[in-house]
Design a protein around this motif. Structure first.
Motif, PDB file in Angstrom:
ATOM      1  N   GLU A 156      -5.014  38.447  13.996  1.00 43.98           N
ATOM      2  CA  GLU A 156      -4.655  38.075  12.689  1.00 43.98           C
ATOM      3  C   GLU A 156      -5.982  37.146  12.319  1.00 43.98           C
ATOM      4  O   GLU A 156      -6.162  37.128  11.337  1.00 43.98           O
ATOM      5  N   VAL A 157      -6.423  36.242  13.466  1.00 46.31           N
ATOM      6  CA  VAL A 157      -7.549  35.388  12.909  1.00 46.31           C
ATOM      7  C   VAL A 157      -8.598  36.285  12.426  1.00 46.31           C
ATOM      8  O   VAL A 157      -9.350  35.953  11.589  1.00 46.31           O
ATOM      9  N   LEU A 209      -4.011  32.309  22.885  1.00 43.76           N
ATOM     10  CA  LEU A 209      -3.528  32.947  21.918  1.00 43.76           C
ATOM     11  C   LEU A 209      -3.568  34.312  22.377  1.00 43.76           C
ATOM     12  O   LEU A 209      -4.128  34.881  23.194  1.00 43.76           O
ATOM     13  N   THR A 265      -1.773  39.510  19.417  1.00 46.16           N
ATOM     14  CA  THR A 265      -1.481  39.475  17.977  1.00 46.16           C
ATOM     15  C   THR A 265      -2.280  38.313  17.081  1.00 46.16           C
ATOM     16  O   THR A 265      -2.889  38.564  15.976  1.00 46.16           O
ATOM     17  N   GLU A 266      -2.150  37.150  17.721  1.00 42.12           N
ATOM     18  CA  GLU A 266      -2.693  36.068  16.980  1.00 42.12           C
ATOM     19  C   GLU A 266      -4.292  36.253  17.002  1.00 42.12           C
ATOM     20  O   GLU A 266      -4.655  35.840  15.837  1.00 42.12           O
ATOM     21  N   GLU A 292     -10.694  35.657  24.527  1.00 44.05           N
ATOM     22  CA  GLU A 292     -10.240  34.210  24.580  1.00 44.05           C
ATOM     23  C   GLU A 292      -9.788  33.775  25.690  1.00 44.05           C
ATOM     24  O   GLU A 292      -9.573  34.733  26.698  1.00 44.05           O
ATOM     25  N   LEU A 307      -8.421  29.623  13.007  1.00 44.04           N
ATOM     26  CA  LEU A 307      -7.300  29.051  13.967  1.00 44.04           C
ATOM     27  C   LEU A 307      -6.696  28.056  13.546  1.00 44.04           C
ATOM     28  O   LEU A 307      -5.569  27.759  13.954  1.00 44.04           O
ATOM     29  N   ALA A 333      -3.806  29.426  11.811  1.00 44.75           N
ATOM     30  CA  ALA A 333      -2.789  29.921  12.902  1.00 44.75           C
ATOM     31  C   ALA A 333      -2.208  29.225  13.727  1.00 44.75           C
ATOM     32  O   ALA A 333      -1.006  29.311  13.721  1.00 44.75           O
ATOM     33  N   LEU A 334      -2.878  28.034  13.940  1.00 44.22           N
ATOM     34  CA  LEU A 334      -2.115  27.074  14.988  1.00 44.22           C
ATOM     35  C   LEU A 334      -1.845  25.619  14.583  1.00 44.22           C
ATOM     36  O   LEU A 334      -1.247  24.965  15.015  1.00 44.22           O
TER      37      LEU A 334
END
Length: 887
Positions: free
Chosen positions: A618-619, A611, A614-615, A692, A581, A584-585
């Protein structure tokens, strides 16, 4: 003299006089009976109560404190504040009055260039307890204070106790005379506005019984010193200002708030009150968030949320607009306080993230809450009352975060009062329930002092669980229903303290181990939970399955290994998800809580937006890529400074000692952690993110399945996709498009059905207008529409019929329907009817009460509902009777 310099000078003086300087404890109190640290002595309370032995004989602190009892008074006076700092020196059985009094006088009166505060001794007065001749003699004969500037005062002013059985004693206070322009001559007894308290010296010399301060049982075996000097008050005096809001720290926030909102401090009392509220609350919120508190609906989170929402409310009163000011004001608070608390700069990004999100969230609350308030106010007037319901006020406050002071103000604007007694009763009920829940988890049925005495007598529990799943141990403590007992028998709920244990006590988001404690040949205890009610003491809670267990028994403790391994996999997965995370962020995605269960986990993190799919994908992909590499998991102990210099992540708001345990997974993840973990990431198998969501302002949550649970979840989803593919005769990869098309067609069909139904309802308008009958002074139409008719369609129908009947004579339209099993009613009247005292809001209230509900609205149109669909005809007849009886 700046506030930071006052604190530095105080601590340096006592360090030079043999005291250990103890850093401020977190505002999050270790004492389970307190939400927040509210006095300088709170961190030392176990030492004064004799529950623990102090590691030093003398100490000095600058302690952060928050008091919320008087939060509604903040801003109304120049002295109330929710956050304050207390300077103090403490002696634990070392020195007493004969040393504490001269030290205080020396620091206060020594010249500034020699490290003191430079007060003129001629302007200082002293108070002592009326029966404390010993303290008076020291002030008079040893220090040299003239007898005429020493005043004796009673128990209400110069006696101290904790409010519970334990240490108590007289105190002595130093006062500063600000001069005749501030009030009358005659010392503190005459005028405490002119004579300002600088410092309170408490002499703990007696033991108090449970009945009160007058119930003195005798002398303490070791006499203690506890002093308190309010840093803000001292700053006001040394900076030559009249109140704490004009000092360098609070003043910086206050004047920045005035600048941002286009106001000026000192122009109007109403403006000054709001500016003081903003200054105090922004500083308090900044300090709370820095210590790990997040806005929420209970406990500390509720305190923070209330403080922030009062801040936003007052900013809007000042500015008259909906602008966002808190980011800039928080920056000012960090700059103002950062010289004393360097962690504010370190945590700045996190603090901004949490406070900014709460401000934005409350902007939405104000919009929705205002609408809800309006509807409740209309119901109140429709019922013929001028008292806004306390239950409605509580619901607005508790469910929607609408401040009670805002409800009171808006009610006054509409000529209503608020049933504050009911509101306060509901609030107290909620507080009591929250307090019981908070204490129950950690304390079980016992008083917190029981555990502290166990720790003092039995010593700490050695944890073996990092390497061992079983151990031979000895029973050092045994509690049944919160009381120490020599033995416990079959069927009894019991709490056991062992000298060593493989059981992990719930901590850091990891659930406690379960298992058994067996007494050789005599009994077995099923362990269902393990907690640490006080530091370093593991309490095993469970039920005696068979036989008995007694103090000093030699026992065999064994955890459920399969469960532990599953929990450990989940815990290791949280570390990997945390790193993914952050990648990503960014670093602002800090951990805000977690829970690690067998096979599944939840991980809370700070973020200002959701999120995307897609995010998340990816995580999840990144985490499982690390798993496939089978990275070794290593743990080691080092100093806190060394761990941080290596880049180890510390959980925001957590308290750490000088030595910390680091868990690292190569260079991918490195965190301070006391939990249990796998030996290599490959042991996790697979991690599947389940979703999420939001759990509060600026805090998001991901949930995940781990290991075999994740595999089973994937297998189930694959089977479901296969079934859909077969039923829809569509390849798996084309399912999203096919389902989107089906959903679109369904929505279009539903809209068409709704349109046709609305048309059918409105087609009846002409016929209904022709059916109007004379009733009292008005022409009346009552009609029950077909089931399923919406409130919106009923409203359109009522207005259409009213329009067809013209304006020459009074018209009342009452239409009803049952939708989803609940009755609805809409009443519309024209202006002529209103002139005959026929108001839609009052009429709909009559109908709604017959339906077992409520309603309200404007005088010309109103709607309501209820719970009894069988009472629709009764409701219309009630309206008809009222209209007929109207003159």
């Amino acid at each position: 003299m700046k506030t930071a310099e006052i604190a530095r000078r105080f601590l340096a003086f006592f360090e030079n006089n043999g005291h250990t300087v103890v850093p401020s404890a977190s505002l999050v109190a270790e004492d389970p009976t307190l939400l927040l640290v509210n006095a300088g002595m709170v961190p030392f309370k176990p030492y004064f109560l004799g529950e623990r032995t102090a590691p030093y004989d003398r100490a000095a602190t600058a302690q952060k404190c928050v008091r919320t009892v008087d939060i509604d008074e903040v801003g109304k006076t120049a002295r109330h504040a929710s956050f304050f700092q207390m300077l103090g020196n403490f002696s634990f059985g070392d020195y007493f009055k004969e040393r504490a009094i001269p030290l205080a006088w020396q620091l206060v009166t020594d010249p500034v260039e020699e490290g003191g505060f430079g007060f003129d001794p001629e302007k200082l007065w002293v108070t002592v307890y009326t029966e404390d001749g010993e303290a008076e003699a020291i002030w008079r004969d040893q220090v040299g204070v003239p007898p005429e500037r020493i005043q004796r005062r009673g128990m209400a002013d110069n006696f101290w106790s904790m409010g519970v059985a334990g240490p108590c004693g007289p105190d002595s206070e130093i006062y500063y005379d600000r001069g005749p322009e501030y009030g009358r001559e005659g010392g503190p007894d005459a005028d405490e506005d002119r004579y300002i308290e600088l410092w309170n010296l408490v002499f703990m010399q007696w033991e108090r019984g449970p009945k009160g301060d007058t119930d003195i049982l005798g002398d303490l075996p070791r006499k203690n010193i506890d002093t308190g000097m309010g840093l803000e008050r001292m700053a006001a005096i040394l900076q030559g200002v009249d109140n704490i809001y004009e000092t360098d720290t609070l003043g910086a926030i206050l004047h920045r708030a005035a600048e941002l909102t286009g106001t000026a401090y000192g122009d109007a009392e109403e403006t000054d009150v709001s500016l003081r509220v903003v200054a105090d609350h922004v500083r308090t919120a900044t300090m709370l968030v820095s210590d790990g508190v997040k806005p929420g609906n209970e406990k500390r989170g509720y305190v923070l949320r209330r403080i922030l929402r009062r801040t936003v409310r007052n900013l809007r009163l000042l500015s008259g607009d909906d602008s966002f000011y808190l980011h800039e004001l928080t920056r000012t608070a960090i700059n103002a306080m950062g010289e004393i608390y360097s962690e504010l700069e370190t945590n700045a990004e996190m603090i901004h993230s949490v406070i900014d999100a709460e401000e934005k969230n409350f902007a939405d609350t104000l919009r929705s809450g205002t609408s809800l308030f309006q509807r409740a106010a209309e119901r109140t007037r429709a019922a013929g009352s001028t008292v806004f319901s306390g239950a409605d006020a509580f619901q607005l406050h508790d469910t929607y975060g609408f401040p009670i002071d805002l409800t009171l103000e808006m009610a006054r604007e509409q000529g209503l009062s608020v049933d504050e007694d009911t509101f306060q009763s509901l609030m107290q009920r909620q507080r009591d329930a929250a307090k019981r829940d908070a204490e129950a988890k950690k304390l079980g049925n016992a008083d917190p002092g029981v555990y502290s005495k166990l720790l003092e007598g039995a010593g700490t529990t050695e944890f073996l669980g990092y390497t061992d799943h079983e151990s031979e141990s000895r029973v050092l403590g045994l509690l049944v229903e919160g009381q120490s007992v020599p033995a416990a028998r079959e069927g009894q709920q019991v709490e056991l303290v062992l000298n060593r244990t493989p059981f992990y006590a719930e901590s850091g988001g990891q659930l406690a181990d379960k298992g058994t404690i067996a007494v050789d040949g005599r009994g077995v205890v099923d362990v269902e939970d393990v907690q640490r009610p006080v530091a370093d003491l593991s309490v095993h809670r469970g039920t005696v399955r068979s036989g008995e267990v007694a103090l000093d028994d030699r026992v065999h403790a064994a955890i459920d290994s399969q469960r532990r391994e599953a929990v450990s996999r989940s815990h290791s997965a949280t570390h990997l998800i945390h790193s993914a995370l952050r990648n990503a962020l960014g670093p602002s995605a800090g951990q805000a809580g977690s829970e690690n269960q067998p096979g599944k986990l939840r991980f809370d993190f700070t973020a200002n937006k959701a999120l995307g799919t897609t995010e998340l994908a990816e995580v999840e992909d990144e985490v499982n890529t690390v798993l496939s590499g089978d990275v070794q998991v290593r743990d080691f102990t080092t100093s806190l400074d060394e761990a941080l210099s290596m880049g180890a992540l510390a959980m925001f708001g957590e308290k750490y000692g000088d030595q910390v345990r680091v868990v690292e997974m190569s260079d991918y993840s490195r965190e301070l952690c006391g939990g249990t973990h796998v030996g290599a990431t490959g042991q996790l198998g697979v991690v599947k993110l389940l979703g999420e969501s939001s759990v509060g302002s600026g805090v998001r949550r991901v949930e995940a399945a781990v290991g075999i649970d994740a595999f089973r979840r994937l297998s189930k989803e694959s089977l479901l996709v296969g079934q859909l593919s077969e039923q829809l005769k569509t390849p798996r990869e084309e399912l999203p498009e096919r389902i989107d098309a089906m959903v679109a067609r369904l929505r279009n069909a539903e809209k068409e059905v709704e349109r046709l139904r609305a048309e059918q309802v409105l087609q009846a308008a002409g016929q209904l207008a022709h059916s109007a009958r004379e009733c009292g002074p008005a022409r009346l139409v009552t009609h029950r529409a077909q089931d399923g008719t919406t409130a919106d369609d009923l409203r359109k129908l009522a207005l259409d019929v009213r329009g067809r009947l013209g304006t020459d004579q009074p018209v009342v339209i009452c239409v009803t329907a049952v939708a989803n099993g609940r009755p609805l009613v809409v009443v519309a009247v024209n202006k002529a009817a209103q002139e005959h005292a026929l108001k839609a809001g009052e009429l709909v209230g009559i109908a709604a009460r017959a339906l077992g509900g409520g309603g309200g609205g404007k005088p010309d149109v109103a709607q309501g509902g209820g719970s009894d669909p069988e009472a629709v005809d009764t409701a219309m007849r009630a309206v008809e009777r009222h209209v007929a009886d109207t003159q």
